[in-house]
Scaffold this motif. Sequence first.
Motif, short mmCIF file in Angstrom:
data_model
loop_
_atom_site.label_atom_id
_atom_site.label_comp_id
_atom_site.label_asym_id
_atom_site.label_seq_id
_atom_site.Cartn_x
_atom_site.Cartn_y
_atom_site.Cartn_z
N ASN A 1 22.03 64.54 42.22
CA ASN A 1 21.28 64.52 43.50
C ASN A 1 20.68 63.14 43.75
N GLU A 2 20.65 62.32 42.67
CA GLU A 2 20.03 60.99 42.81
C GLU A 2 21.09 60.00 43.32
N GLY A 3 20.62 58.81 43.67
CA GLY A 3 21.54 57.71 44.02
C GLY A 3 22.17 57.20 42.73
N MET A 4 23.01 56.17 42.82
CA MET A 4 23.66 55.65 41.60
C MET A 4 23.64 54.12 41.65
N VAL A 5 23.30 53.50 40.55
CA VAL A 5 23.34 52.03 40.47
C VAL A 5 24.51 51.64 39.56
N ILE A 6 25.36 50.77 40.04
CA ILE A 6 26.48 50.30 39.22
C ILE A 6 26.26 48.82 38.96
N HIS A 7 26.18 48.44 37.69
CA HIS A 7 25.96 47.03 37.34
C HIS A 7 27.30 46.30 37.32
N LEU A 8 27.44 45.26 38.14
CA LEU A 8 28.70 44.53 38.23
C LEU A 8 28.59 43.19 37.52
N ILE A 9 29.67 42.76 36.91
CA ILE A 9 29.69 41.43 36.28
C ILE A 9 30.86 40.62 36.88
N ARG A 10 30.78 39.29 36.73
CA ARG A 10 31.78 38.41 37.35
C ARG A 10 33.15 38.54 36.69
N ASN A 11 34.18 38.45 37.53
CA ASN A 11 35.55 38.32 37.03
C ASN A 11 35.88 36.84 36.86
N PRO A 12 36.86 36.51 36.04
CA PRO A 12 37.26 35.09 35.95
C PRO A 12 37.82 34.62 37.29
N ASP A 13 37.54 33.37 37.63
CA ASP A 13 38.07 32.82 38.88
C ASP A 13 39.45 32.23 38.58
N ILE A 14 40.49 32.91 39.00
CA ILE A 14 41.87 32.56 38.60
C ILE A 14 42.26 31.19 39.15
N VAL A 15 42.10 31.01 40.45
CA VAL A 15 42.60 29.76 41.06
C VAL A 15 41.79 28.56 40.58
N ALA A 16 40.49 28.76 40.35
CA ALA A 16 39.68 27.63 39.85
C ALA A 16 40.09 27.29 38.41
N THR A 17 40.43 28.32 37.63
CA THR A 17 40.88 28.07 36.25
C THR A 17 42.18 27.25 36.26
N VAL A 18 43.11 27.64 37.13
CA VAL A 18 44.39 26.90 37.21
C VAL A 18 44.14 25.47 37.67
N ALA A 19 43.25 25.32 38.65
CA ALA A 19 42.95 23.97 39.18
C ALA A 19 42.30 23.10 38.11
N GLY A 20 41.69 23.75 37.13
CA GLY A 20 41.01 23.00 36.06
C GLY A 20 41.91 22.66 34.89
N LEU A 21 43.15 23.13 34.92
CA LEU A 21 44.06 22.84 33.79
C LEU A 21 44.41 21.36 33.77
N THR A 22 44.58 20.80 32.58
CA THR A 22 44.92 19.37 32.52
C THR A 22 46.31 19.15 33.15
N LYS A 23 47.31 19.93 32.68
CA LYS A 23 48.63 19.82 33.32
C LYS A 23 48.72 20.92 34.37
N LYS B 1 36.11 24.71 53.37
CA LYS B 1 36.00 23.36 52.82
C LYS B 1 35.15 23.37 51.56
N GLY B 2 34.13 24.22 51.56
CA GLY B 2 33.28 24.34 50.37
C GLY B 2 34.08 24.85 49.17
N LYS B 3 34.96 25.82 49.43
CA LYS B 3 35.76 26.38 48.32
C LYS B 3 36.80 25.36 47.84
N LEU B 4 37.35 24.58 48.78
CA LEU B 4 38.31 23.54 48.40
C LEU B 4 37.69 22.61 47.37
N GLN B 5 36.45 22.21 47.67
CA GLN B 5 35.75 21.28 46.77
C GLN B 5 35.35 21.99 45.48
N LYS B 6 34.63 23.12 45.66
CA LYS B 6 34.03 23.78 44.49
C LYS B 6 35.09 24.20 43.47
N LYS B 7 36.22 24.69 43.96
CA LYS B 7 37.26 25.19 43.05
C LYS B 7 38.22 24.08 42.62
#
Length: 432
Positions: free
Chosen positions: A306-328, A347-353
């Motif tokens: 009968n109560e509400g429900m709280v779901i605790h969410l955690i971050r997923n890995p950022d796939i495209v940023a990880t690939v952009a960060g690869l040396t090769k 534009k912010g995402k282009l820079q940040k990632k």
Amino acid sequence: MNGKKVLLGITGGIAAYKSAELCRLLIKSGADVRVVMSAGAKAFMQPLTFQALTGHEVRDSLLDERAESGMGHIELARWADIIVVAPATANFIAHLAHGFAEDLLTTLCLATPAPIAVAPAMNQQMWSKKITQKNVQALADISDCQPVLVWGPDEGSQACGDVGPGRMLEPADIFARIKALFSADAMDASGKSEALPLAGKRVLITAGPTRESLDPVRYISNHSSGKMGFAIAAEAVSMGAAVTLVSGPVSLPTPSGVTRVDVSSAQQMYEAVLANVPGMDVFVASAAVADYRPEQIASQKIKKSNEGMVIHLIRNPDIVATVAGLTKRPFTVGFAAETNDVLSYAKGKLQKKGLDLIIANDVSRSDIGFNSDHNDVTAIWSDGEQSLGMANKSVVAQRILRIITEHLSKLSSPVAAGENLNNKGYSESDDE
Ligand code: PMT
């Protein structure tokens, strides 16, 4: 196709009967065709059929002294402008992928400098087997100059009664691809022979949504249908690329010639991308990847209360940023799905990632974006941007790939390194 020399390899599948039609189309277009049949192919089709169509004796053995005294197998390998193997069985693909040269056809494929295209045809279970998919992917590496082109298979009903992927493309479709390859060569009036724009390039694409489980029954997802990513995959193949598509759960058929990897969660997509990214020239992240997942996945279905429900969410890995960060790293392209201030957020995402290019789309509009057949995007890079206009997703995909191709050629040609790409708005007349 006048005078083009096509070596048509036929291996032992029921689809061999379609090869007679492909042969007829090639001959009719003015090509010079020579046929090589495997032992298995001769169980399905008579060599005489192809001899009558081509006017040349059909070759079927590496150790045929009489035939060798005419045109030896090395000479035949050099004669071809292209080798097309249709149908290509699982067995033939496995042998080609591992460099076997135990019969005439595999020997010719190893000995030829010409491009090779295969049209897979097999039972859907065989096609879906991991080992077959690994062999297909390995075809991209059998030669330094260019990957083997994989055309198909199609999905649908099969001679064995099954339904699924594994049907050989129709002869007309294969013929169209051969023509496209040769017309790309003829395209440049100045006589400079140009291969297809992405010939020899390997492209990795993510598409579709991800599903983040709450319990065995429920998950968090989004409205992505995968249409944008699948359109990019299909167009990249027709531009000559070897394409691997990592897809979340969607209900779309695999575009022909594309190697597909199906995943469900963001974590699985992350792992699949990192497993496939080595050696890739381009990565296009069109998938709508969940940024968060439930910290806990309940082992049993969560009971309501009968109560509400709280779901605790955690971050997923950022796939495209990880690939952009690869040396090769590959040339890395992201998408920005925004509902307001689209260009500035993109534009912010282009820079940040740390991306090379980002494709911005306004997903607040009901006529484009998620699950629509159309999109309206702007391509943005470090020192320029270009509106690609509103169009069907296949046309948008072509326009995105053309921008990518322009960047790739600038990266490989030192001269134009500092130039801005033309950043005028897009007009229909720009389409070929
Ligand atoms: O699939 P369709 O129905 O055809 O719809 C197409 C589309 C709207 C999904 C597509 O055009 C699109 O906008 N895809 C990106 C959706 C998205 O997640 O955008 P974003 O702004 O939240 O993410 C930015 C970029 O980071 C994207 O390239 C995304 O793939 C990537 N990302 C995001 C989160 C994450 N954990 N890993 C990522 O790689």
